[in-house]
Design a protein around this motif. Structure first.
Motif, mmCIF file in Angstrom:
data_model
loop_
_atom_site.group_PDB
_atom_site.id
_atom_site.type_symbol
_atom_site.label_atom_id
_atom_site.label_comp_id
_atom_site.label_asym_id
_atom_site.label_seq_id
_atom_site.Cartn_x
_atom_site.Cartn_y
_atom_site.Cartn_z
ATOM 1 N N MET A 187 -0.439 -2.473 -4.527
ATOM 2 C CA MET A 187 0.108 -2.167 -5.840
ATOM 3 C C MET A 187 1.530 -2.705 -5.962
ATOM 4 S SD MET A 187 -1.334 1.692 -6.628
ATOM 5 C CE MET A 187 -1.270 1.376 -8.390
ATOM 6 N N LEU A 188 1.896 -3.026 -7.178
ATOM 7 C CA LEU A 188 3.276 -3.279 -7.560
ATOM 8 C C LEU A 188 3.589 -2.313 -8.696
ATOM 9 C CD1 LEU A 188 3.375 -7.189 -7.455
ATOM 10 C CD2 LEU A 188 4.461 -5.593 -5.846
ATOM 11 N N GLY A 189 4.415 -1.313 -8.385
ATOM 12 C CA GLY A 189 4.642 -0.256 -9.365
ATOM 13 C C GLY A 189 3.367 0.527 -9.595
ATOM 14 N N ASP A 190 2.972 0.626 -10.863
ATOM 15 C CA ASP A 190 1.746 1.339 -11.206
ATOM 16 C C ASP A 190 0.570 0.395 -11.428
ATOM 17 O OD1 ASP A 190 3.220 3.666 -11.127
ATOM 18 O OD2 ASP A 190 3.499 3.797 -13.299
ATOM 19 N N ARG A 191 0.719 -0.853 -11.007
ATOM 20 C CA ARG A 191 -0.322 -1.860 -11.240
ATOM 21 C C ARG A 191 -1.010 -2.229 -9.940
ATOM 22 N NH1 ARG A 191 -0.138 -7.562 -11.235
ATOM 23 N NH2 ARG A 191 2.121 -7.496 -10.856
ATOM 24 N N VAL A 192 -2.344 -2.225 -9.955
ATOM 25 C CA VAL A 192 -3.122 -2.635 -8.787
ATOM 26 C C VAL A 192 -3.135 -4.161 -8.709
ATOM 27 C CG1 VAL A 192 -5.420 -2.673 -7.747
ATOM 28 C CG2 VAL A 192 -4.570 -0.570 -8.806
ATOM 29 N N THR A 193 -2.722 -4.694 -7.557
ATOM 30 C CA THR A 193 -2.709 -6.149 -7.362
ATOM 31 C C THR A 193 -3.751 -6.619 -6.354
ATOM 32 O OG1 THR A 193 -0.996 -5.931 -5.658
ATOM 33 C CG2 THR A 193 -0.264 -6.322 -7.943
ATOM 34 N N GLY A 194 -4.356 -5.690 -5.635
ATOM 35 C CA GLY A 194 -5.347 -6.112 -4.656
ATOM 36 C C GLY A 194 -6.220 -4.974 -4.162
ATOM 37 N N LEU A 195 -7.492 -5.264 -4.003
ATOM 38 C CA LEU A 195 -8.437 -4.395 -3.306
ATOM 39 C C LEU A 195 -8.889 -5.177 -2.079
ATOM 40 C CD1 LEU A 195 -10.634 -3.247 -6.345
ATOM 41 C CD2 LEU A 195 -8.607 -2.118 -5.415
ATOM 42 N N SER A 226 0.850 -1.188 0.000
ATOM 43 C CA SER A 226 0.000 0.000 0.000
ATOM 44 C C SER A 226 0.887 1.240 0.000
ATOM 45 C CB SER A 226 -0.943 -0.006 1.198
ATOM 46 O OG SER A 226 -0.216 -0.112 2.397
ATOM 47 N N LEU A 227 0.365 2.302 -0.545
ATOM 48 C CA LEU A 227 1.155 3.507 -0.789
ATOM 49 C C LEU A 227 0.891 4.566 0.267
ATOM 50 C CD1 LEU A 227 0.315 3.751 -4.597
ATOM 51 C CD2 LEU A 227 2.367 2.745 -3.592
ATOM 52 N N SER A 228 1.903 5.354 0.560
ATOM 53 C CA SER A 228 1.713 6.513 1.425
ATOM 54 C C SER A 228 1.615 7.795 0.612
ATOM 55 C CB SER A 228 2.840 6.617 2.451
ATOM 56 O OG SER A 228 4.104 6.660 1.800
ATOM 57 N N THR A 229 2.340 7.863 -0.511
ATOM 58 C CA THR A 229 2.313 9.051 -1.366
ATOM 59 C C THR A 229 2.166 8.601 -2.820
ATOM 60 O OG1 THR A 229 3.813 10.160 0.190
ATOM 61 C CG2 THR A 229 3.453 11.217 -1.943
ATOM 62 N N PRO A 230 0.948 8.392 -3.294
ATOM 63 C CA PRO A 230 0.761 7.898 -4.658
ATOM 64 C C PRO A 230 1.157 8.921 -5.705
ATOM 65 C CG PRO A 230 -1.348 8.501 -3.692
ATOM 66 C CD PRO A 230 -0.332 8.593 -2.599
ATOM 67 N N ARG A 239 -4.337 7.088 -10.939
ATOM 68 C CA ARG A 239 -5.185 6.753 -12.087
ATOM 69 C C ARG A 239 -5.496 5.251 -12.101
ATOM 70 N NH1 ARG A 239 -6.847 8.734 -17.053
ATOM 71 N NH2 ARG A 239 -7.278 7.068 -18.560
ATOM 72 N N ALA A 240 -4.472 4.425 -11.848
ATOM 73 C CA ALA A 240 -4.696 2.984 -11.827
ATOM 74 C C ALA A 240 -5.692 2.602 -10.743
ATOM 75 C CB ALA A 240 -3.371 2.260 -11.614
ATOM 76 N N ALA A 241 -5.611 3.258 -9.592
ATOM 77 C CA ALA A 241 -6.562 2.972 -8.510
ATOM 78 C C ALA A 241 -7.968 3.415 -8.894
ATOM 79 C CB ALA A 241 -6.111 3.670 -7.231
#
Length: 318
Positions: free
Chosen positions: A201-209, A109-113, A119-121
């Motif tokens: 996320m992994l990089g700019d790709r969403v891997t899980g919600l 999970s990101l702290s500063t997207p 956009r991916a999210a």
């Protein structure tokens, strides 16, 4: 996520014996969040999340949540369904709590997207909403606009211990939001809590919600307003680069679409989202047990967000 209920190694081993998921290797409590008790569990067969449901989650709602996850998983959404034991049961009992073993998803999970990540999210939320169009179950939002006034009254003047004058400031903002709430917009099944820490996320790709335990039936675009209030600000509630919020909305619009009426309602919906999370954080701040392994979240971070929405108006969504 958090740990309120402690699980012994012996109890966890007996719990895992109901499943075809290997032998217990290790388990570690997860302190982030405030809702349920969560453990990261490693076995000889892989990694899992163990969740024990605490007071805020009504266990009668669990079938709704898990049906929603199964529905989304069947449509390719990156969500973690509950794992069923050998008898086909997903919901168990452990240490006096309802409990589930849940698929572990990789990612961080990101702290500063960045704008690209936001956009991916946004796309992921739009695709989730599309996947839920034919989901038939209904669950009222137990923390919707009609519940905020009672929660404010429950917190009462004790809120002024957090910040002098906080009760009156929130009451005034709630007066405005209640009067302008857009009750005629389309209603759908929503996540209602898609913060950065609930998107892997992994990089700019969403891997899980993840963490669907506030999912409910409410104004569909309110979900995007909640998400904007979480993603377009830092953890202290200060605005990030405006491109982050714009990218989030653009991603959602590209994946699902936004009507002019929905877009026009975003400012008041976002103010409402700020009130909702300010109030639940204030309640937790005032009532979290001193010995709980839990990270309390600052209510004032949502007061700062609310101030930004009030100051910038429509411009923050332009």
């Amino acid at each position: 996520m958090a740990v309120y209920t402690h699980v012994s190694a012996e109890a966890l081993g007996a719990f895992l014996a109901r499943y075809d998921c290997g032998q217990l290797i290790s388990a570690k409590g997860i302190a982030e969040g405030v809702e349920n008790s969560n453990y990261l569990v490693d076995t000889s067969a892989g990694r899992y999340i163990l969740t024990l449901y605490e007071k805020r989650v009504d266990t009668s709602d669990l079938p709704f949540f898990f049906a929603m996850l199964d529905h989304l998983a069947a449509r390719g959404s990156p969500v973690p369904p509950a794992i069923k034991d050998r008898t086909g049961q997903a919901i168990q009992q452990l240490e006096g709590r309802s409990a589930c073993l849940i698929k572990f998803l990789s990612g961080v999970s990101l702290s500063t997207p960045t704008p690209a990540q936001a956009r991916a999210a946004g796309v992921a939320m739009g695709e989730m909403h599309t996947g839920l169009v034919d989901f038939a179950m209904v669950r009222p939002n137990t923390l919707g606009v009609d519940d905020w006034r009672p929660l404010l009254d429950q917190c009462g003047r004790a809120m002024d211990q957090i910040e002098p004058g906080l009760f009156d400031r929130v009451a005034a903002a709630l007066d405005t939001v209640e009067a302008r709430w857009p009750r005629t917009l389309p209603v759908a099944t929503i996540h209602a809590d898609l913060f950065p820490d609930n998107v892997l996320m992994l990089g700019d790709r969403v891997t899980g919600l993840i963490d669907f335990y506030f999912a409910c039936t409410d104004i569909r675009v309110y979900d995007l307003a909640v998400m904007h209030s979480a993603w377009a600000f830092d953890s202290a509630g200060l605005p990030l680069d405006p491109a982050v919020g714009r990218a989030l909305i653009a991603g959602y619009d590209a994946a699902h679409g936004l009507s002019p009426e929905e877009r026009a309602a975003l400012p008041i919906l976002a103010q409402g989202a700020c009130i909702r999370f300010l109030l639940t954080r204030a309640w937790d701040w005032l009532n979290t047990p001193a010995d709980a392994l839990v990270t309390r979240k600052d209510p004032l971070a949502y007061l700062r967000r609310l101030d930004t929405y009030l100051e910038q108006g429509d411009a923050i969504f332009a």
